[in-house]
Design a protein around this motif. Structure first.
Motif, mmCIF file in Angstrom:
data_model
loop_
_atom_site.group_PDB
_atom_site.id
_atom_site.type_symbol
_atom_site.label_atom_id
_atom_site.label_comp_id
_atom_site.label_asym_id
_atom_site.label_seq_id
_atom_site.Cartn_x
_atom_site.Cartn_y
_atom_site.Cartn_z
ATOM 1 N N ASN A 69 0.823 -1.210 0.000
ATOM 2 C CA ASN A 69 0.000 0.000 0.000
ATOM 3 C C ASN A 69 0.854 1.256 0.000
ATOM 4 N N CYS A 70 2.017 1.175 -0.656
ATOM 5 C CA CYS A 70 2.919 2.316 -0.741
ATOM 6 C C CYS A 70 3.493 2.390 -2.162
ATOM 7 N N ILE A 111 -0.806 -5.919 -4.537
ATOM 8 C CA ILE A 111 -0.753 -4.463 -4.428
ATOM 9 C C ILE A 111 -2.190 -3.950 -4.387
ATOM 10 N N GLU A 112 -2.430 -2.928 -3.582
ATOM 11 C CA GLU A 112 -3.797 -2.425 -3.449
ATOM 12 C C GLU A 112 -4.341 -1.899 -4.769
ATOM 13 N N ASP A 113 -3.512 -1.183 -5.511
ATOM 14 C CA ASP A 113 -3.938 -0.633 -6.795
ATOM 15 C C ASP A 113 -2.700 -0.395 -7.643
ATOM 16 N N ASP A 114 -2.816 -0.591 -8.959
ATOM 17 C CA ASP A 114 -1.633 -0.405 -9.794
ATOM 18 C C ASP A 114 -1.224 1.060 -9.923
ATOM 19 N N GLU A 115 -2.021 1.994 -9.402
ATOM 20 C CA GLU A 115 -1.593 3.391 -9.374
ATOM 21 C C GLU A 115 -0.397 3.581 -8.425
ATOM 22 N N LEU A 116 -0.145 2.599 -7.560
ATOM 23 C CA LEU A 116 0.998 2.669 -6.648
ATOM 24 C C LEU A 116 2.314 2.340 -7.338
ATOM 25 N N ILE A 117 2.256 1.863 -8.581
ATOM 26 C CA ILE A 117 3.486 1.640 -9.353
ATOM 27 C C ILE A 117 3.862 2.970 -9.986
#
Length: 144
Positions: A69-70, A111-117
């Motif tokens: 989540n980071c 991963i919570e969301d691929d926007e974290l990549i």
């Protein structure tokens, strides 16, 4: 502030790495199709099979169910024996890593969301192998 990173935790001063190996993803056209009557997208039978096999590989390599989540960077190496476009595996990999949803039920919650990549890092490449049985995808997530 504490973040979750798979099977470990880190503080703002730390940097952790998480590596996985899964079967080489199918092409987008093999994973997904469009209903010619309604226009709705769906996962093909081959796609469902790949998500199941890749999902089992992920489960075998995880020590916890805590999703990342980071912000992270992604690097990957695709081992292939025939013709393969490296961008073909990105959609399948991102869908596999995300939390499961109604639209993406095969997500493994890495991963919570691929926007974290936030970054793609080296290695980000293809490696030719002699046999189809040696095909795979290795990917690494690193905290930023």
């Amino acid at each position: 502030m504490r973040y979750s990173f798979g099977d470990a935790h880190y503080t703002d001063n730390g940097n952790l790495t998480r590596q996985f190996t899964i079967p080489k993803p199918l092409s987008i056209n093999q994973l997904y199709a469009t209903n010619r009557h309604t226009g709705a997208k769906y996962i093909t039978a081959k796609g469902k099979h790949w998500f199941e096999v890749a999902g089992r590989a992920i489960k075998d390599q995880r020590f916890t169910d805590n999703p990342v989540n980071c912000p992270v960077s992604l690097s990957m190496i695709v081992y292939f024996s025939g013709r393969y476009d490296i961008d073909n595996c990105l959609k399948a990999l991102l869908d596999l890593m995300k939390m499961p949803t109604d639209k993406s039920p095969h997500g493994m919650g890495i991963i919570e969301d691929d926007e974290l990549i936030w970054e793609f890092k080296e290695p980000f490449k293809k490696v030719r192998v002699p046999h189809r049985k040696d095909e795979k995808l290795e990917f690494t997530l690193n905290t930023i």
